[in-house]
Scaffold this motif. Sequence first.
Motif, PDB file in Angstrom:
ATOM      1  N   GLU A 108       0.827  -1.199   0.566  1.00 15.28           N
ATOM      2  CA  GLU A 108       0.017  -0.316  -0.022  1.00 15.28           C
ATOM      3  C   GLU A 108       0.753   1.008  -0.280  1.00 15.28           C
ATOM      4  O   GLU A 108       0.678   2.018  -0.996  1.00 15.28           O
ATOM      5  N   ALA A 109       1.540   1.734   0.309  1.00 10.13           N
ATOM      6  CA  ALA A 109       2.737   2.333   0.775  1.00 10.13           C
ATOM      7  C   ALA A 109       3.226   2.427  -0.819  1.00 10.13           C
ATOM      8  O   ALA A 109       3.378   4.419  -1.087  1.00 10.13           O
ATOM      9  N   ILE A 110       3.609   1.646  -1.098  1.00 11.77           N
ATOM     10  CA  ILE A 110       3.511   1.872  -2.665  1.00 11.77           C
ATOM     11  C   ILE A 110       3.110   2.540  -4.122  1.00 11.77           C
ATOM     12  O   ILE A 110       3.038   3.590  -4.568  1.00 11.77           O
ATOM     13  N   ALA A 111       1.789   2.404  -3.239  1.00 10.32           N
ATOM     14  CA  ALA A 111       0.356   2.518  -4.438  1.00 10.32           C
ATOM     15  C   ALA A 111       0.153   3.362  -3.761  1.00 10.32           C
ATOM     16  O   ALA A 111       0.190   4.643  -4.626  1.00 10.32           O
ATOM     17  N   ALA A 112      -0.259   4.156  -2.644  1.00 13.85           N
ATOM     18  CA  ALA A 112      -0.618   5.253  -2.431  1.00 13.85           C
ATOM     19  C   ALA A 112       0.634   6.153  -2.910  1.00 13.85           C
ATOM     20  O   ALA A 112       0.338   7.433  -2.696  1.00 13.85           O
ATOM     21  N   THR A 113       1.598   6.387  -2.170  1.00 15.37           N
ATOM     22  CA  THR A 113       3.029   7.162  -2.690  1.00 15.37           C
ATOM     23  C   THR A 113       2.989   7.397  -4.618  1.00 15.37           C
ATOM     24  O   THR A 113       3.434   8.415  -4.533  1.00 15.37           O
ATOM     25  N   LEU A 114       2.724   6.057  -4.970  1.00 12.26           N
ATOM     26  CA  LEU A 114       2.916   6.368  -6.418  1.00 12.26           C
ATOM     27  C   LEU A 114       1.754   7.092  -7.466  1.00 12.26           C
ATOM     28  O   LEU A 114       1.527   7.932  -8.261  1.00 12.26           O
ATOM     29  N   LEU A 115       0.690   6.719  -6.380  1.00 12.02           N
ATOM     30  CA  LEU A 115      -0.946   7.668  -6.931  1.00 12.02           C
ATOM     31  C   LEU A 115      -1.175   8.512  -5.981  1.00 12.02           C
ATOM     32  O   LEU A 115      -1.591  10.064  -6.911  1.00 12.02           O
ATOM     33  N   GLN A 271      -5.550   7.530   2.360  1.00  2.46           N
ATOM     34  CA  GLN A 271      -6.640   8.139   3.099  1.00  2.46           C
ATOM     35  C   GLN A 271      -7.706   7.084   2.098  1.00  2.46           C
ATOM     36  O   GLN A 271      -8.828   6.758   2.716  1.00  2.46           O
ATOM     37  N   PHE A 272      -7.940   7.128   1.353  1.00  2.00           N
ATOM     38  CA  PHE A 272      -8.788   6.565   0.617  1.00  2.00           C
ATOM     39  C   PHE A 272      -8.948   5.885  -0.100  1.00  2.00           C
ATOM     40  O   PHE A 272      -9.358   4.784  -1.084  1.00  2.00           O
ATOM     41  N   LEU A 273      -7.439   4.674   0.797  1.00  2.00           N
ATOM     42  CA  LEU A 273      -7.370   3.418   0.217  1.00  2.00           C
ATOM     43  C   LEU A 273      -7.274   1.966   1.044  1.00  2.00           C
ATOM     44  O   LEU A 273      -9.049   2.263   1.192  1.00  2.00           O
ATOM     45  N   THR A 274      -7.173   2.205   2.243  1.00  2.00           N
ATOM     46  CA  THR A 274      -7.801   1.982   3.688  1.00  2.00           C
ATOM     47  C   THR A 274      -8.166   2.555   4.526  1.00  2.00           C
ATOM     48  O   THR A 274      -8.832   1.292   5.623  1.00  2.00           O
ATOM     49  N   TYR A 275      -7.334   3.787   4.470  1.00  2.00           N
ATOM     50  CA  TYR A 275      -8.167   4.744   5.676  1.00  2.00           C
ATOM     51  C   TYR A 275      -6.664   4.192   6.634  1.00  2.00           C
ATOM     52  O   TYR A 275      -5.785   4.641   6.486  1.00  2.00           O
ATOM     53  N   VAL A 276      -7.305   3.154   7.279  1.00  2.00           N
ATOM     54  CA  VAL A 276      -6.356   2.270   8.728  1.00  2.00           C
ATOM     55  C   VAL A 276      -6.784   1.359   8.635  1.00  2.00           C
ATOM     56  O   VAL A 276      -7.207   0.381   7.430  1.00  2.00           O
ATOM     57  N   SER A 277      -5.552   0.788   9.355  1.00  2.00           N
ATOM     58  CA  SER A 277      -5.228  -1.019   9.434  1.00  2.00           C
ATOM     59  C   SER A 277      -4.634  -1.632  10.131  1.00  2.00           C
ATOM     60  O   SER A 277      -4.089  -0.669  10.784  1.00  2.00           O
ATOM     61  N   SER A 278      -4.954  -2.493  10.775  1.00  2.64           N
ATOM     62  CA  SER A 278      -3.848  -4.014  11.549  1.00  2.64           C
ATOM     63  C   SER A 278      -4.268  -3.031  13.208  1.00  2.64           C
ATOM     64  O   SER A 278      -2.337  -3.141  13.634  1.00  2.64           O
ATOM     65  N   GLY A 279      -4.901  -2.732  13.702  1.00  2.00           N
ATOM     66  CA  GLY A 279      -4.480  -1.552  14.583  1.00  2.00           C
ATOM     67  C   GLY A 279      -3.819  -2.540  15.702  1.00  2.00           C
ATOM     68  O   GLY A 279      -3.134  -2.122  16.135  1.00  2.00           O
ATOM     69  N   PRO A 280      -4.408  -3.316  16.510  1.00  4.03           N
ATOM     70  CA  PRO A 280      -3.480  -4.165  16.959  1.00  4.03           C
ATOM     71  C   PRO A 280      -2.372  -4.145  16.664  1.00  4.03           C
ATOM     72  O   PRO A 280      -1.449  -4.431  17.918  1.00  4.03           O
ATOM     73  N   PHE A 281      -2.056  -4.812  15.725  1.00  7.60           N
ATOM     74  CA  PHE A 281      -0.973  -4.965  14.812  1.00  7.60           C
ATOM     75  C   PHE A 281       0.156  -4.081  15.204  1.00  7.60           C
ATOM     76  O   PHE A 281       1.833  -4.283  15.166  1.00  7.60           O
TER      77      PHE A 281
END
Length: 396
Positions: A108-115, A271-281
């Motif tokens: 997602e970091a790659i996707a969000a950065t390029l988008l 913020q328009f992909l996952t917004y947030v994820s993996s909270g406890p992790f």
Amino acid sequence: MTGMTSHARRPLLNRRLAEFGTTIFAEMSALALSTGSINLGQGFPDTDGPEEIREAAVRALRDGRGNQYPPGPGVPELRTAVAAHQKHRYGLSYDPDREVLVTAGATEAIAATLLALLEPGDEVIALEPYYDSYAACIAMAGGTRVPVTLRPHEGRFRLDLDELRDAVTDNTRLLLINTPHNPTGTVLTREELTEIARLAVERDLLVVTDEVYEHLVFDDAEHLPLASFPGMRGRTVTIGSAGKTFSFTGWKVGWITSTPDLVTAVRSAKQFLTYVSSGPFQYAVAEALTLPDSYFEDFRADMLAKRDLLSAGLADAGFEVFRPAGTYFVTTDIRPLGESDGFAFCRALPERAGVVAIPNAVFYDDREAGAPFVRFAFCKRTAVLEEAVTRLKAAW
């Protein structure tokens, strides 16, 4: 039944993604399951990471930390831990509140950065062979990928700096750099990174660096973040990940570090992909990043031993082996076995040897350039690697 409208005559899949289809990883993993083969294709460990980190995730779940939406940039504990890690390891200072962004893994970091950073028509130079999501994310952003091919030379895949410089045009927006490099195992040297930095400054380019294998460098190689080179701190987006370092790939916790302006831009897309994820992790990974240096040293030593085991076994089986300086993959040349088509070889390998690998050609625009190369993963238990080696030797 309602008839199809004229709009259905157009292909359903966005034309930007039409060339990609199902990933080779899905195909080969399914083949491993159907044939009962040892899966050395997809790069995931077959054991969990440190027990204390797994328990940290359980503790976060029980304590109600992260069970609801975490903060958009990531939980403060993890952002602080990422900043401290960059400072401790590389002397790079980042403000955890403004210069760190937590993502759903490095993908997602790659996707969000390029988008965020690309406009249609922008050119992106990427080192070929490249992780398959690079090409897809560039396409989704409307960019044009320009490959610069790493070529085998004296036992490693090397970057031609003149070819890199010649690939830059007035339309080049950014360089997408991966070191340690998947799939070849190359680790870019200080001299190579110095020239990349000089080129980026000279041509005023942004640089995205995928450094998820930063803790897996072997022999005399060293990982040097490009952001630490002169002129690069303000133009580099650095991508990191917990999955590869702590062997919890299913948690999907990654991050970027960069300037406030670049982090804000990437967050606008994220913020328009996952917004947030993996909270406890996220809380667990924050603790993982504070593990003592001995953890990282032991992890590297374990992978080094596995690299040597698999590399030696592949050489004994007749492959030409490019011993990796980093990552947990080893690339081989199948031509000494009388083979030249990596796709056909990998599709036949499960029946022939009971082992699954990945054809490197899927990571190339120029499929012919990658045709004879095949990648094996060594992030598996020693007994599994030993059995794979036994099977491969018996097949030739």
